[in-house]
Design a protein around this motif. Structure first.
Motif, PDB file in Angstrom:
ATOM      1  N   TYR A  69       0.836  -1.194   0.000  1.00 31.17           N
ATOM      2  CA  TYR A  69       0.000   0.000   0.000  1.00 31.17           C
ATOM      3  C   TYR A  69       0.876   1.252   0.000  1.00 31.17           C
ATOM      4  N   TYR A  70       0.251   2.348  -0.383  1.00 34.56           N
ATOM      5  CA  TYR A  70       0.936   3.641  -0.493  1.00 34.56           C
ATOM      6  C   TYR A  70       0.197   4.669   0.336  1.00 34.56           C
ATOM      7  N   LEU A  71       0.945   5.453   1.123  1.00 33.74           N
ATOM      8  CA  LEU A  71       0.382   6.557   1.889  1.00 33.74           C
ATOM      9  C   LEU A  71       1.022   7.852   1.405  1.00 33.74           C
ATOM     10  N   LYS A  72       0.205   8.786   1.011  1.00 35.51           N
ATOM     11  CA  LYS A  72       0.749  10.063   0.546  1.00 35.51           C
ATOM     12  C   LYS A  72       1.440  10.789   1.689  1.00 35.51           C
ATOM     13  N   GLU A  73       0.826  10.782   2.860  1.00 39.43           N
ATOM     14  CA  GLU A  73       1.389  11.418   4.039  1.00 39.43           C
ATOM     15  C   GLU A  73       1.329  10.436   5.203  1.00 39.43           C
ATOM     16  N   GLY A  74       2.308  10.557   6.086  1.00 40.22           N
ATOM     17  CA  GLY A  74       2.303   9.696   7.251  1.00 40.22           C
ATOM     18  C   GLY A  74       1.287  10.148   8.283  1.00 40.22           C
ATOM     19  N   LEU A  75       0.866   9.228   9.125  1.00 38.60           N
ATOM     20  CA  LEU A  75      -0.054   9.560  10.208  1.00 38.60           C
ATOM     21  C   LEU A  75       0.738  10.126  11.378  1.00 38.60           C
ATOM     22  N   GLN A  76       0.266  11.210  11.932  1.00 41.29           N
ATOM     23  CA  GLN A  76       0.989  11.878  13.005  1.00 41.29           C
ATOM     24  C   GLN A  76       0.218  11.799  14.314  1.00 41.29           C
ATOM     25  N   SER A  77       0.937  11.487  15.365  1.00 46.88           N
ATOM     26  CA  SER A  77       0.370  11.551  16.700  1.00 46.88           C
ATOM     27  C   SER A  77       0.381  13.008  17.160  1.00 46.88           C
ATOM     28  N   LEU A  78      -0.246  13.275  18.300  1.00 47.22           N
ATOM     29  CA  LEU A  78      -0.213  14.634  18.850  1.00 47.22           C
ATOM     30  C   LEU A  78       1.215  15.074  19.125  1.00 47.22           C
ATOM     31  N   GLU A  79       2.033  14.153  19.606  1.00 45.93           N
ATOM     32  CA  GLU A  79       3.432  14.480  19.871  1.00 45.93           C
ATOM     33  C   GLU A  79       4.173  14.790  18.575  1.00 45.93           C
ATOM     34  N   ASP A  80       3.904  14.004  17.525  1.00 38.24           N
ATOM     35  CA  ASP A  80       4.531  14.256  16.225  1.00 38.24           C
ATOM     36  C   ASP A  80       4.164  15.640  15.703  1.00 38.24           C
ATOM     37  N   GLN A  81       2.892  15.992  15.848  1.00 40.65           N
ATOM     38  CA  GLN A  81       2.435  17.297  15.376  1.00 40.65           C
ATOM     39  C   GLN A  81       3.129  18.429  16.139  1.00 40.65           C
ATOM     40  N   ARG A  82       3.221  18.285  17.454  1.00 40.29           N
ATOM     41  CA  ARG A  82       3.878  19.330  18.251  1.00 40.29           C
ATOM     42  C   ARG A  82       5.338  19.490  17.864  1.00 40.29           C
ATOM     43  N   LYS A  83       6.030  18.368  17.694  1.00 43.99           N
ATOM     44  CA  LYS A  83       7.446  18.448  17.350  1.00 43.99           C
ATOM     45  C   LYS A  83       7.654  19.037  15.963  1.00 43.99           C
ATOM     46  N   ALA A  84       6.731  18.743  15.032  1.00 45.46           N
ATOM     47  CA  ALA A  84       6.838  19.325  13.692  1.00 45.46           C
ATOM     48  C   ALA A  84       6.684  20.840  13.753  1.00 45.46           C
ATOM     49  N   GLU A  85       5.748  21.294  14.574  1.00 47.77           N
ATOM     50  CA  GLU A  85       5.561  22.736  14.735  1.00 47.77           C
ATOM     51  C   GLU A  85       6.789  23.379  15.377  1.00 47.77           C
ATOM     52  N   GLU A  86       7.397  22.685  16.314  1.00 43.09           N
ATOM     53  CA  GLU A  86       8.596  23.233  16.966  1.00 43.09           C
ATOM     54  C   GLU A  86       9.768  23.307  16.004  1.00 43.09           C
ATOM     55  N   ARG A  87       9.888  22.285  15.130  1.00 41.96           N
ATOM     56  CA  ARG A  87      10.987  22.306  14.165  1.00 41.96           C
ATOM     57  C   ARG A  87      10.816  23.422  13.136  1.00 41.96           C
ATOM     58  N   ALA A  88       9.576  23.829  12.911  1.00 44.98           N
ATOM     59  CA  ALA A  88       9.315  24.878  11.926  1.00 44.98           C
ATOM     60  C   ALA A  88       9.604  26.278  12.450  1.00 44.98           C
ATOM     61  N   LEU A  89       9.868  26.391  13.738  1.00 43.73           N
ATOM     62  CA  LEU A  89      10.144  27.701  14.318  1.00 43.73           C
ATOM     63  C   LEU A  89      11.479  28.247  13.805  1.00 43.73           C
ATOM     64  N   GLY A  90      11.562  29.557  13.760  1.00 49.42           N
ATOM     65  CA  GLY A  90      12.814  30.187  13.359  1.00 49.42           C
ATOM     66  C   GLY A  90      13.908  29.949  14.383  1.00 49.42           C
ATOM     67  N   GLU A  91      15.162  30.170  13.959  1.00 50.44           N
ATOM     68  CA  GLU A  91      16.318  29.879  14.815  1.00 50.44           C
ATOM     69  C   GLU A  91      16.272  30.666  16.120  1.00 50.44           C
ATOM     70  N   ASP A  92      15.768  31.894  16.074  1.00 50.78           N
ATOM     71  CA  ASP A  92      15.761  32.746  17.269  1.00 50.78           C
ATOM     72  C   ASP A  92      14.425  32.743  18.001  1.00 50.78           C
ATOM     73  N   GLU A  93      13.469  31.938  17.533  1.00 53.47           N
ATOM     74  CA  GLU A  93      12.154  31.899  18.181  1.00 53.47           C
ATOM     75  C   GLU A  93      12.163  30.950  19.367  1.00 53.47           C
ATOM     76  N   ASP A  94      11.470  31.346  20.411  1.00 51.99           N
ATOM     77  CA  ASP A  94      11.340  30.486  21.582  1.00 51.99           C
ATOM     78  C   ASP A  94      10.321  29.377  21.310  1.00 51.99           C
ATOM     79  N   VAL A  95      10.582  28.222  21.899  1.00 47.67           N
ATOM     80  CA  VAL A  95       9.628  27.116  21.794  1.00 47.67           C
ATOM     81  C   VAL A  95       8.526  27.342  22.820  1.00 47.67           C
TER      82      VAL A  95
END
Length: 357
Positions: A69-95
């Motif tokens: 089977y093929y998945l276009k996007e992976g399934l994300q847990s709440l923790e995965d979603q939070r970490k993705a948002e944190e990684r998207a922050l700018g270098e000088d932005e606070d988490v």
């Protein structure tokens, strides 16, 4: 054979998966379950005869039906979603701190799951298997077995004799892909149909599928009855042992009650020997009379062959059911009368209480 030809729109996963046109429309779908080739039905054997120091064997393809089977996007847990948002922050932005409630929700969440549901030609669910939930192409294998119908103990995962359920019989089956995210079940694909076909015909004519099915149902009930009886037996033995301990801590001696408890314990152990055989004989490997469990396992072996149950299998299971019925009747006298009466007598001595009793 593994390869791809993106220019011509043809994708070959390997020699176990049919060709499928790979188009932008397909890759833009949330998920795709590819057609599966027919699964060969036989009894796998992983034993290799001794060939001296040069013994070697290559790994065979997995037994059963293989699904891709093929998945276009992976399934994300709440923790995965939070970490993705944190990684998207700018270098000088606070988490930012998401709050205790959000962290508790992450810890309590059951992770997202990909399910492949196998059904027979009547639409009945045969088994459910899990697969990877990350983006891309994945492959999972079903070993042509039913889900285990063993009694599930509280706090433990479902299990079963021989590690799973009984083997299915040849026929037409379907598989469908779905996801479970935070308790919500969503279908991802239309069912794909495939056949389970015998690798070869045996020397003896195979038992009809209806006999496989009826014997499987009978054996499943026998297994459940046996498990419940064994649990009841162990519970009564444990309770008598606990009452002996409690009586030893009572304010006054009660030799008569102590003797009754000891006699009951020995009687239960003698009855338990009919379940599990002689402990003394087992210690040195001496064979004893067959137990209901022994007869049940003979029946189990019938369903792990390509022939199916013989008359001998049926008679053996029937004998085990009769023996079990007799044991359960005698055990009922202890669980409903003898042990409760002893409990009252022990309580009357002022002995310490027994947990959950």
């Amino acid at each position: 054979l593994v390869g791809a030809s993106f220019g011509r729109g043809i994708f070959v996963l390997d020699d176990y998966t049919p060709l499928r046109e790979l188009t932008p429309e397909l890759l833009n779908q949330e998920a795709v379950l590819f057609d599966s080739r027919d699964a060969l039905w036989y009894v796998p054997n992983d034993e290799v005869g001794s060939q001296g120091s040069a013994e070697w064997a290559a790994e065979n393809p997995p037994y059963g039906a293989t699904f891709t089977y093929y998945l276009k996007e992976g399934l994300q847990s709440l923790e995965d979603q939070r970490k993705a948002e944190e990684r998207a922050l700018g270098e000088d932005e606070d988490v930012p701190f998401v709050g205790w409630d959000s962290l508790e929700a992450e810890m309590r969440e059951e992770g997202p799951t990909i399910l492949l549901t196998i059904r027979d030609e009547n639409g009945e669910v045969v088994n459910r298997i899990t697969g990877p939930s990350s983006a891309g192409f994945h492959r999972v294998n079903w070993e042509l077995d039913y889900h285990s119908e063993s009694i599930i103990e509280v706090g433990e995962e479902a299990g079963g004799f021989f590690g799973g359920g009984f083997r299915v019989t040849p026929g037409t089956y379907t598989a469908e892909l779905s996801k479970v995210v935070r308790g919500e079940h969503t279908e991802l694909s239309e069912p794909v149909t495939f056949e389970v076909t015998p690798l070869f015909d045996g020397a003896l004519e195979r038992a009809p599928t209806s006999e496989f099915a009826s014997f499987r149902e009978e054996l499943t009930q026998f297994q459940r009855d046996l498990t419940r009886a064994e649990e009841n037996m162990q519970e009564q033995i444990d309770l008598v042992n606990a009452m002996q301990t409690a009586l030893r801590r009572a304010p006054e001696e009660n030799p008569e009650l102590a003797e009754r408890l000891n006699d009951t314990r020995l009687e239960l152990l003698e009855l338990n020997e009919e379940f599990e055989g002689s402990e003394a004989k087992d210690e040195i490997g001496e064979r004893g009379p067959p137990t209901p469990s022994d007869r049940m396992f003979v029946g189990f072996r019938a369903l792990f062959t390509t022939h199916g149950p013989t008359e001998s299998h049926k008679q053996t299971v029937a004998a085990g059911q009769r023996e079990l019925a007799d044991i359960r009747e005698r055990l009922q006298e202890y669980s409903e009368n003898v042990v409760p009466e002893l409990r009252k007598a022990v309580q009357a001595t002022g002995a310490p209480p027994i947990e959950n009793f």
